[in-house]
Design a protein around this motif. Sequence first.
Motif, PDB file in Angstrom:
ATOM      1  N   LYS A 218      42.071  53.175  86.493  1.00  0.00           N
ATOM      2  CA  LYS A 218      43.240  52.508  85.923  1.00  0.00           C
ATOM      3  C   LYS A 218      43.050  51.014  86.112  1.00  0.00           C
ATOM      4  CE  LYS A 218      46.186  56.393  87.154  1.00  0.00           C
ATOM      5  NZ  LYS A 218      47.267  56.836  88.045  1.00  0.00           N
TER       6      LYS A 218
ATOM      7  N   ASN B  88      42.231  50.729  90.014  1.00  0.00           N
ATOM      8  CA  ASN B  88      42.676  51.842  90.845  1.00  0.00           C
ATOM      9  C   ASN B  88      41.866  53.068  90.468  1.00  0.00           C
ATOM     10  OD1 ASN B  88      44.742  50.514  92.323  1.00  0.00           O
ATOM     11  ND2 ASN B  88      46.009  50.575  90.494  1.00  0.00           N
TER      12      ASN B  88
ATOM     13  N   ASP C 286      41.667  57.012  90.682  1.00  0.00           N
ATOM     14  CA  ASP C 286      42.538  58.162  90.878  1.00  0.00           C
ATOM     15  C   ASP C 286      41.718  59.433  90.714  1.00  0.00           C
ATOM     16  OD1 ASP C 286      44.633  59.936  91.096  1.00  0.00           O
ATOM     17  OD2 ASP C 286      45.529  59.419  89.163  1.00  0.00           O
TER      18      ASP C 286
ATOM     19  N   SER D  93      41.672  63.365  91.174  1.00  0.00           N
ATOM     20  CA  SER D  93      42.633  64.462  91.287  1.00  0.00           C
ATOM     21  C   SER D  93      42.612  65.057  92.684  1.00  0.00           C
ATOM     22  CB  SER D  93      42.304  65.556  90.275  1.00  0.00           C
ATOM     23  OG  SER D  93      42.446  65.059  88.975  1.00  0.00           O
TER      24      SER D  93
ATOM     25  N   SER E  20      44.000  60.699  97.513  1.00  0.00           N
ATOM     26  CA  SER E  20      44.811  59.490  97.433  1.00  0.00           C
ATOM     27  C   SER E  20      44.099  58.443  96.578  1.00  0.00           C
ATOM     28  CB  SER E  20      45.089  58.943  98.836  1.00  0.00           C
ATOM     29  OG  SER E  20      43.882  58.639  99.493  1.00  0.00           O
ATOM     30  N   GLU E  21      44.896  57.670  95.863  1.00  0.00           N
ATOM     31  CA  GLU E  21      44.347  56.646  94.974  1.00  0.00           C
ATOM     32  C   GLU E  21      43.714  55.533  95.805  1.00  0.00           C
ATOM     33  OE1 GLU E  21      46.623  53.919  91.914  1.00  0.00           O
ATOM     34  OE2 GLU E  21      46.468  55.977  91.145  1.00  0.00           O
TER      35      GLU E  21
END
Length: 183
Positions: A104, A146, A148, A150, A153-154
């Motif tokens: 992201k 960021n 991510d 699955s 934690s991001e």
Amino acid sequence: MPRHLILTAGLLAGLTCRAAYAVPLVPGQDFQREQGEYKSAIDGQVGGWTAGRLLDDQGRTMLCVATDDRQRLTLTANRSALQLRIDDPSWSLAPGVIYPMTLKVGPLAQSFEMETDGATTLRADQIEPTDLIALLDAMGKASRVNLDQSGASERMIALAGSTKVLSLFRACATRAGFANLAE
């Protein structure tokens, strides 16, 4: 202190290479391969980011690299692949597993199916140039990316200094003929 880049057969896809190497990204620094030598060259270091190249013994670019100072996020380009690598020393990844990862960056959310490359590294091979261009464009305008994964934690990687380094990476890949990543 020189920065090091861990090169594996995955990073050097299509080249003669069997082992992993820690290559100092210091201009003119040599390391041996089976036939001849590679030289590393730093194209630029800004903030916590470095762009560099590996050159064969005839001065041809064999690999373009952009990475943050801790090599948590590394982009590579060579004659056979555009690649994204994400490393986290706290991971204990199962071999042979595919992990979904979304990067992201500002308004962009780009997902990749990443395979393990050791216990702490995920790798996405064969990234399409258009996807990498979109990612590089977004990274050039953002302050962080960021990560991510699955079920985990991001994680965040600061992009301070990356704009110039990513521009150098684009130029390297384009000039070497690996992919047209021109801005």
